[in-house]
Design a protein around this motif. Sequence first.
Motif, mmCIF file in Angstrom:
data_model
loop_
_atom_site.group_PDB
_atom_site.id
_atom_site.type_symbol
_atom_site.label_atom_id
_atom_site.label_comp_id
_atom_site.label_asym_id
_atom_site.label_seq_id
_atom_site.Cartn_x
_atom_site.Cartn_y
_atom_site.Cartn_z
ATOM 1 N N GLN A 189 0.827 -1.211 0.000
ATOM 2 C CA GLN A 189 0.000 0.000 0.000
ATOM 3 C C GLN A 189 0.861 1.259 0.000
ATOM 4 O OE1 GLN A 189 -3.544 0.132 -0.241
ATOM 5 N NE2 GLN A 189 -2.949 2.227 -0.756
ATOM 6 N N GLN A 190 1.941 1.257 0.767
ATOM 7 C CA GLN A 190 2.842 2.421 0.777
ATOM 8 C C GLN A 190 3.468 2.640 -0.599
ATOM 9 O OE1 GLN A 190 5.400 1.103 3.951
ATOM 10 N NE2 GLN A 190 4.394 2.391 5.499
ATOM 11 N N TYR A 191 3.834 1.547 -1.247
ATOM 12 C CA TYR A 191 4.442 1.629 -2.579
ATOM 13 C C TYR A 191 3.447 2.201 -3.585
ATOM 14 C CZ TYR A 191 7.004 0.047 -6.758
ATOM 15 O OH TYR A 191 7.668 -0.014 -7.961
ATOM 16 N N VAL A 192 2.221 1.696 -3.547
ATOM 17 C CA VAL A 192 1.172 2.174 -4.451
ATOM 18 C C VAL A 192 0.868 3.652 -4.183
ATOM 19 C CG1 VAL A 192 -1.312 1.989 -4.884
ATOM 20 C CG2 VAL A 192 0.108 -0.060 -4.942
ATOM 21 N N ASP A 193 0.827 4.037 -2.900
ATOM 22 C CA ASP A 193 0.588 5.448 -2.557
ATOM 23 C C ASP A 193 1.669 6.340 -3.156
ATOM 24 O OD1 ASP A 193 -1.662 4.749 -1.136
ATOM 25 O OD2 ASP A 193 -0.684 4.824 0.834
ATOM 26 N N SER A 194 2.900 5.846 -3.159
ATOM 27 C CA SER A 194 4.006 6.608 -3.731
ATOM 28 C C SER A 194 3.877 6.713 -5.255
ATOM 29 C CB SER A 194 5.338 5.943 -3.357
ATOM 30 O OG SER A 194 6.424 6.723 -3.777
ATOM 31 N N MET A 195 3.418 5.640 -5.886
ATOM 32 C CA MET A 195 3.132 5.688 -7.327
ATOM 33 C C MET A 195 2.122 6.790 -7.647
ATOM 34 S SD MET A 195 2.713 1.596 -8.206
ATOM 35 C CE MET A 195 1.965 1.884 -9.821
ATOM 36 N N VAL A 196 1.052 6.822 -6.857
ATOM 37 C CA VAL A 196 -0.028 7.791 -7.082
ATOM 38 C C VAL A 196 0.469 9.213 -6.865
ATOM 39 C CG1 VAL A 196 -2.259 8.597 -6.190
ATOM 40 C CG2 VAL A 196 -1.859 6.150 -6.533
ATOM 41 N N LEU A 197 1.253 9.431 -5.816
ATOM 42 C CA LEU A 197 1.784 10.766 -5.524
ATOM 43 C C LEU A 197 2.712 11.241 -6.642
ATOM 44 C CD1 LEU A 197 1.691 12.906 -3.263
ATOM 45 C CD2 LEU A 197 3.775 11.865 -2.332
ATOM 46 N N THR A 198 3.521 10.328 -7.167
ATOM 47 C CA THR A 198 4.456 10.686 -8.240
ATOM 48 C C THR A 198 3.711 11.071 -9.510
ATOM 49 O OG1 THR A 198 6.111 9.183 -7.333
ATOM 50 C CG2 THR A 198 6.421 9.877 -9.605
ATOM 51 N N ILE A 199 2.700 10.282 -9.878
ATOM 52 C CA ILE A 199 1.968 10.597 -11.110
ATOM 53 C C ILE A 199 1.161 11.884 -10.950
ATOM 54 C CG2 ILE A 199 -0.212 9.326 -10.770
ATOM 55 C CD1 ILE A 199 0.169 8.309 -13.687
ATOM 56 N N LYS A 200 0.734 12.175 -9.740
ATOM 57 C CA LYS A 200 0.014 13.424 -9.496
ATOM 58 C C LYS A 200 0.893 14.627 -9.847
ATOM 59 C CE LYS A 200 -2.210 16.018 -5.748
ATOM 60 N NZ LYS A 200 -2.543 15.998 -4.288
ATOM 61 N N GLY A 201 2.144 14.583 -9.422
ATOM 62 C CA GLY A 201 3.066 15.669 -9.726
ATOM 63 C C GLY A 201 3.317 15.811 -11.221
ATOM 64 N N LEU A 202 3.404 14.684 -11.915
ATOM 65 C CA LEU A 202 3.641 14.709 -13.359
ATOM 66 C C LEU A 202 2.423 15.232 -14.117
ATOM 67 C CD1 LEU A 202 5.593 11.341 -13.701
ATOM 68 C CD2 LEU A 202 6.528 13.666 -13.843
ATOM 69 N N LEU A 203 1.236 14.924 -13.631
ATOM 70 C CA LEU A 203 0.020 15.446 -14.265
ATOM 71 C C LEU A 203 -0.058 16.962 -14.120
ATOM 72 C CD1 LEU A 203 -2.646 12.786 -13.208
ATOM 73 C CD2 LEU A 203 -1.448 13.001 -15.382
ATOM 74 N N LYS A 204 0.387 17.467 -12.988
ATOM 75 C CA LYS A 204 0.416 18.920 -12.800
ATOM 76 C C LYS A 204 1.367 19.573 -13.803
ATOM 77 C CE LYS A 204 -0.875 19.229 -7.895
ATOM 78 N NZ LYS A 204 -0.408 19.595 -6.533
ATOM 79 N N ARG A 205 2.500 18.917 -14.071
ATOM 80 C CA ARG A 205 3.437 19.446 -15.063
ATOM 81 C C ARG A 205 2.804 19.465 -16.457
ATOM 82 N NH1 ARG A 205 9.090 16.346 -14.427
ATOM 83 N NH2 ARG A 205 9.344 17.232 -16.519
ATOM 84 N N LEU A 206 2.095 18.420 -16.802
ATOM 85 C CA LEU A 206 1.426 18.380 -18.106
ATOM 86 C C LEU A 206 0.373 19.489 -18.201
ATOM 87 C CD1 LEU A 206 0.942 14.528 -18.653
ATOM 88 C CD2 LEU A 206 2.503 16.038 -19.889
ATOM 89 N N HIS A 207 -0.357 19.699 -17.124
ATOM 90 C CA HIS A 207 -1.367 20.758 -17.112
ATOM 91 C C HIS A 207 -0.724 22.126 -17.313
ATOM 92 C CE1 HIS A 207 -3.946 23.772 -15.069
ATOM 93 N NE2 HIS A 207 -4.917 23.133 -15.715
ATOM 94 N N THR A 208 0.403 22.343 -16.662
ATOM 95 C CA THR A 208 1.123 23.612 -16.810
ATOM 96 C C THR A 208 1.540 23.835 -18.262
ATOM 97 O OG1 THR A 208 1.934 23.495 -14.537
ATOM 98 C CG2 THR A 208 3.155 24.912 -16.041
ATOM 99 N N SER A 209 1.770 22.742 -18.977
ATOM 100 C CA SER A 209 2.195 22.832 -20.379
ATOM 101 C C SER A 209 1.046 22.553 -21.352
ATOM 102 C CB SER A 209 3.351 21.855 -20.631
ATOM 103 O OG SER A 209 4.477 22.207 -19.849
ATOM 104 N N GLY A 210 -0.152 22.935 -20.965
ATOM 105 C CA GLY A 210 -1.249 22.979 -21.918
ATOM 106 C C GLY A 210 -2.224 21.823 -21.944
#
Length: 361
Positions: A189-210
Amino acid sequence: MGNKSFLPSFLVGFALVLSLKFANAQMVPAIFVFGDSLVDVGNNNYLPVSVAKADFPHNGIDFPTKKATGRFSNGKNAADFLAQKVGLPTSPPYLSVSPQNTSSFMTGVSFASGGAGIFNGTDRTLGQAIPLTKQVGNYESVYGKLIQRLGLSGAQKRLSKSLFVIVIGSNDIFDYSGSSDLQKKSTPQQYVDSMVLTIKGLLKRLHTSGARKFVFAGIGPLGCIPSQRIKNQTDHGCNEGSNLMAVAYNKGLNSILQELKSNLNAISYSYFDTYALMHNIIQNPATYGFTEVEAACCGRGKLNAQIPCLPISKYCSNRRDHVFWDLYHPTETTASILVDAIFNGPLQYTFPMNVRQLVTV
C-alpha cells in the motif's frame, strides 16, 4: 480517349470525397501518448541497449505490413485503435521525429516506451526504457516547439482540445513483486501510494504545459497474465498479490483525478476501468469470442510463458481466439475490444465519461 480523360477526373473526385470524409471524421487536433509497452509504437526501436524491443518476428504478423514495428502485439495496439476512433493517424514515436520537424508534432506524438514505469528504474532488468518523468520532459520540449510555431495562445488553444493518453503503472508493480529490497522498504500500500503521488506531480506538469483532456487507463488484473499465472506451482490461477496492488493503485488514481479536477483549471478526463473489463473477459471469454484466456499465443513452455515471443517461438494459428499475444501483452483483438469500451463505453467501465463524450467537452 473519353475513358482516358474520365478516369483521372473520377479518381481525383473520389480522392477528394475520401479526404473530406477523413477530415470530417477528425474529432481532435492531436493525441499525445504516454506509457509503457501496451501503447509503445516503436520508441524502443531507437534505444540502443534496450532488451525491451519488439522489432522482430513474430510480432507484427497481423499488422497491415505483416512486419514487426516495435509494437508488442501481433498487430495494432490500443494507441492505433484510439487514433482511428478520432480520425487521426497513429501518433509517431517521439524518437523517430526530427526536433526541427515541428509539423510532425501538430497531430501528436507518442512518448510511450516498453518497460517504462511511473518510477525511474523499472527497466533495470531490461536495460533501457524511457520512464514517465522523462516522457513528460520530452513533451515539455514539444510544447516549446509548438509555441514557437503557433504562438503561446495558438499552441494552448490547440492543446486544450487535444487528447493526452496515459497508460502506465504495470511495470512498477512487477518491479515491486520481484524485488525483496523494495518489499523491505515499504508495504504494498505504501508503494502504491508513492506511485499515485508521483503521477500526481507529473500530471500537474502536463497541465502547466497545456494539457486539459486526459484519457487514463487503469491497471488491469496483472496477476492473470500468463507470466504471472506460471508462478503458481499447483495450478494456473491468478496471482492475487499483483491483482490487489493493481486494485489499490486504480483506487488511488481515481482519487487524485477527482482532486485535480476540482483544483486545476479546465481539466476533463475519462478514466477507463481496464481491470473490470479484462476481468470480465477472462471470466466470460465466450461472450467476447475467445477460447483461450490463460496461455499466450506466442512463446514456449508452460502456458507459452516461460520463453518470450522470439523468432524461435511457436505461435497460435488463430490469434482471435487468444486474449494474450505473449506472456505480458494482449492480442490485437483484445486491444480493439478495450478501445471500443474506452471510446463508447458505459459508466460501468468509463468514468465520469467515455472518450466520445470527452472530445465534445
